[in-house]
Write a protein that holds these residues in place. Sequence first.
Motif, PDB file in Angstrom:
ATOM      1  N   GLY A  34      39.339   0.992  24.972  1.00 30.75           N
ATOM      2  CA  GLY A  34      38.503  -0.222  25.027  1.00 30.75           C
ATOM      3  C   GLY A  34      37.184  -0.192  25.841  1.00 30.75           C
ATOM      4  O   GLY A  34      37.243   0.933  26.566  1.00 30.75           O
ATOM      5  N   THR A  36      33.326   0.401  26.805  1.00 30.05           N
ATOM      6  CA  THR A  36      32.022   1.190  26.444  1.00 30.05           C
ATOM      7  C   THR A  36      32.403   2.336  25.361  1.00 30.05           C
ATOM      8  O   THR A  36      33.129   3.131  25.938  1.00 30.05           O
ATOM      9  N   PRO A  37      31.888   2.114  24.304  1.00 26.03           N
ATOM     10  CA  PRO A  37      31.943   3.375  23.393  1.00 26.03           C
ATOM     11  C   PRO A  37      31.110   4.594  23.967  1.00 26.03           C
ATOM     12  O   PRO A  37      30.181   4.395  24.671  1.00 26.03           O
ATOM     13  N   ASP A  39      29.518   6.950  22.375  1.00 25.95           N
ATOM     14  CA  ASP A  39      28.245   6.917  21.751  1.00 25.95           C
ATOM     15  C   ASP A  39      27.115   5.722  22.295  1.00 25.95           C
ATOM     16  O   ASP A  39      25.970   5.782  22.036  1.00 25.95           O
ATOM     17  N   GLY A  41      26.560   2.787  21.713  1.00 27.09           N
ATOM     18  CA  GLY A  41      26.056   2.113  20.604  1.00 27.09           C
ATOM     19  C   GLY A  41      24.897   2.620  19.713  1.00 27.09           C
ATOM     20  O   GLY A  41      24.224   2.066  18.941  1.00 27.09           O
ATOM     21  N   ARG A  49      26.051   4.421  13.221  1.00 27.77           N
ATOM     22  CA  ARG A  49      26.588   4.711  14.581  1.00 27.77           C
ATOM     23  C   ARG A  49      26.602   6.253  14.543  1.00 27.77           C
ATOM     24  O   ARG A  49      27.354   6.968  13.536  1.00 27.77           O
ATOM     25  N   GLY A  52      30.959   5.058  16.707  1.00 24.60           N
ATOM     26  CA  GLY A  52      31.518   3.936  16.449  1.00 24.60           C
ATOM     27  C   GLY A  52      32.417   3.331  17.961  1.00 24.60           C
ATOM     28  O   GLY A  52      32.178   4.170  18.952  1.00 24.60           O
ATOM     29  N   ASN A  53      32.963   2.234  17.703  1.00 19.43           N
ATOM     30  CA  ASN A  53      33.397   1.629  18.682  1.00 19.43           C
ATOM     31  C   ASN A  53      34.708   1.947  19.153  1.00 19.43           C
ATOM     32  O   ASN A  53      35.480   1.554  20.284  1.00 19.43           O
ATOM     33  N   THR A  56      36.135   5.217  23.149  1.00 17.47           N
ATOM     34  CA  THR A  56      35.650   4.855  24.355  1.00 17.47           C
ATOM     35  C   THR A  56      35.724   5.711  25.484  1.00 17.47           C
ATOM     36  O   THR A  56      36.826   6.561  25.448  1.00 17.47           O
ATOM     37  N   SER A 122      35.595  11.007  13.999  1.00 18.33           N
ATOM     38  CA  SER A 122      34.938   9.692  13.888  1.00 18.33           C
ATOM     39  C   SER A 122      33.520   9.996  13.336  1.00 18.33           C
ATOM     40  O   SER A 122      32.906   9.214  12.690  1.00 18.33           O
ATOM     41  N   SER A 132      34.314   2.099  11.209  1.00 15.05           N
ATOM     42  CA  SER A 132      35.579   2.375  11.997  1.00 15.05           C
ATOM     43  C   SER A 132      36.556   1.661  11.467  1.00 15.05           C
ATOM     44  O   SER A 132      36.540   0.521  10.993  1.00 15.05           O
TER      45      SER A 132
END
Length: 191
Positions: A34, A36-37, A39, A41, A49, A52-53, A56, A122, A132
Amino acid sequence: MEIEIFNLLIAVAGAIYFMLPAYVANLSGLAFGGGTPVDGGKECKDGRRLIGNGVTWKGLINGTILGTIVGGVLGIIGTFYGDLSVLTGGIIDLPVYGSITGGLILGFLMAFGALLGDLVGSFIKRRIGLQSGEPAPIMDQLDFVVGALILSLLVVKISWEFFIIVAVLTLILHLGSNMIAYLLGIKDVWY
């Protein structure tokens, strides 16, 4: 025949034992992730992307730490009962987890490698147009295994036969655990 089945069971148990840091990292990256990803964003030139989310920094760090700790615990066990070769009676000829330091090093490589493999998976999924959470059979189950085993090659030599055992075992464990979660109502789909 009984000896062959017994040897297969020992090989399977040994493969799970060997892969524990990667399995724990993969699960804990999801469970304790959970935020900050990785990448940030950002998008690639294709407008999708980068990753993706789902991947993290919190998951990457926590998964790596927990997998490394598991490797250390296996190293502690190894100091008292012997490394993986000894524990499997030579069926798996990998002299790993025989010391705390060795366990921590291999645990870190496998944990970080597993999460790096998931990150690469991913990235590939985004490039082929999958969002995702969309399934990519086989890749979803094995990207972390490939990452873990590749980084572990820095300190241990793994045979193709062992890689195949781990890959098949991971597919079975992944599909089996997902089916159980589906039957218990924890997941909406079984794959």
